[in-house]
Design a protein around this motif. Structure first.
Motif, PDB file in Angstrom:
ATOM      1  N   SER A   1       0.828  -1.213   0.000  1.00 11.84           N
ATOM      2  CA  SER A   1       0.000   0.000   0.000  1.00 11.84           C
ATOM      3  C   SER A   1       0.860   1.259   0.000  1.00 11.84           C
ATOM      4  N   ILE A   2       0.239   2.366  -0.327  1.00 10.92           N
ATOM      5  CA  ILE A   2       0.922   3.659  -0.305  1.00 10.92           C
ATOM      6  C   ILE A   2       1.091   4.065   1.155  1.00 10.92           C
ATOM      7  N   PRO A   3       2.306   4.379   1.586  1.00 15.00           N
ATOM      8  CA  PRO A   3       2.523   4.760   2.977  1.00 15.00           C
ATOM      9  C   PRO A   3       1.743   6.027   3.350  1.00 15.00           C
ATOM     10  N   THR A   4       1.078   5.985   4.466  1.00 16.64           N
ATOM     11  CA  THR A   4       0.293   7.118   4.947  1.00 16.64           C
ATOM     12  C   THR A   4       1.162   8.349   5.169  1.00 16.64           C
ATOM     13  N   CYS A   5       2.414   8.148   5.531  1.00 16.30           N
ATOM     14  CA  CYS A   5       3.301   9.272   5.841  1.00 16.30           C
ATOM     15  C   CYS A   5       3.525  10.194   4.637  1.00 16.30           C
ATOM     16  N   LEU A   6       3.323   9.694   3.402  1.00 17.35           N
ATOM     17  CA  LEU A   6       3.486  10.556   2.220  1.00 17.35           C
ATOM     18  C   LEU A   6       2.499  11.718   2.246  1.00 17.35           C
ATOM     19  N   GLY A   7       1.325  11.510   2.803  1.00  8.58           N
ATOM     20  CA  GLY A   7       0.321  12.562   2.882  1.00  8.58           C
ATOM     21  C   GLY A   7       0.641  13.630   3.899  1.00  8.58           C
ATOM     22  N   GLU A   8       1.694  13.428   4.678  1.00  6.78           N
ATOM     23  CA  GLU A   8       2.082  14.401   5.705  1.00  6.78           C
ATOM     24  C   GLU A   8       3.183  15.334   5.232  1.00  6.78           C
ATOM     25  N   LEU A   9       3.719  15.091   4.062  1.00 10.10           N
ATOM     26  CA  LEU A   9       4.769  15.946   3.519  1.00 10.10           C
ATOM     27  C   LEU A   9       4.190  17.297   3.140  1.00 10.10           C
ATOM     28  N   LYS A  10       4.944  18.357   3.370  1.00 11.01           N
ATOM     29  CA  LYS A  10       4.402  19.707   3.197  1.00 11.01           C
ATOM     30  C   LYS A  10       4.709  20.338   1.834  1.00 11.01           C
ATOM     31  N   SER A  11       5.884  20.174   1.305  1.00 11.26           N
ATOM     32  CA  SER A  11       6.277  20.879   0.080  1.00 11.26           C
ATOM     33  C   SER A  11       6.520  19.924  -1.080  1.00 11.26           C
ATOM     34  N   PHE A  12       5.718  18.921  -1.146  1.00  9.24           N
ATOM     35  CA  PHE A  12       5.833  17.923  -2.203  1.00  9.24           C
ATOM     36  C   PHE A  12       5.275  18.499  -3.494  1.00  9.24           C
ATOM     37  N   ARG A  13       6.009  18.450  -4.608  1.00  5.03           N
ATOM     38  CA  ARG A  13       5.557  19.023  -5.877  1.00  5.03           C
ATOM     39  C   ARG A  13       5.114  17.963  -6.876  1.00  5.03           C
TER      40      ARG A  13
END
Length: 174
Positions: A5-17
């Motif tokens: 699965s897609i790691p939940t922590c990716l949704g916590e990144l702030k400046s992802f482009r």
């Protein structure tokens, strides 16, 4: 190659482009917090086995200009909130299990150049609101369950029959 699965922590990144997770073996639903990446410009989750329905929170991708969720197992309706994503240039939802109608609100995405909803279970009419999309260059709704008259205004005059093949009962004026 990524699995699981897609790691939940990716949704916590702030400046992802840009987030490219295409062509993997990812499965399960997309974590809800991934739709909160407000600075994301491009999201490509294509060619996986992701499933579930898309939440109305998809609209939180406020500046995304390329969204590719094609060739997965997404189901349910295409959220009408997608129409509030004003920066979208390319929207690819092909080869999934979406159903219901094409949201009228997609006609609000003035910058849209490419829209691919082919190979789904989308039904009903093609919304007339899509005729107002002045930049639309690529439109594909083949292999669905659409019916009724194909719009003729706006950019629809430029689309060939290939864009509409294998539908339930589409027709044109000519």
């Amino acid at each position: 190659m990524l699995y699981g699965s897609i790691p939940t922590c990716l949704g916590e990144l702030k400046s992802f482009r840009r987030l490219y997770l295409d062509s993997n073996k990812l499965e399960s639903a997309v974590p809800l917090n991934l739709w909160n990446l407000k600075d994301l410009l491009e999201l490509n989750l294509s060619l996986n086995s992701l499933r579930g329905s898309l939440p109305s929170e998809i609209k939180n991708l406020e500046v995304v200009n390329q969204l590719d969720l094609s060739q997965n197992q997404f189901s349910g309706d295409i959220p009408s909130s997608t129409g509030s994503m004003q920066s979208l240039v390319s929207l690819f939802f092909a080869h999934n299990k979406f159903q219901g109608s094409i949201p009228e609100s997609l006609g609000n995405i003035r910058s849209l150049e490419s829209l691919d909803l082919s190979y789904n279970n989308v039904s009903g009419l093609i919304p007339k609101s899509l005729e107002t999309l002045n930049y639309l260059q690529y439109f594909e709704v083949s292999h669905n369950r659409l019916e009724g008259e194909i719009p003729v205004g706006g950019r629809f005059a430029n689309f060939t029959a290939q864009s509409f093949l294998q539908n339930y009962a589409l027709c044109s004026e000519t």
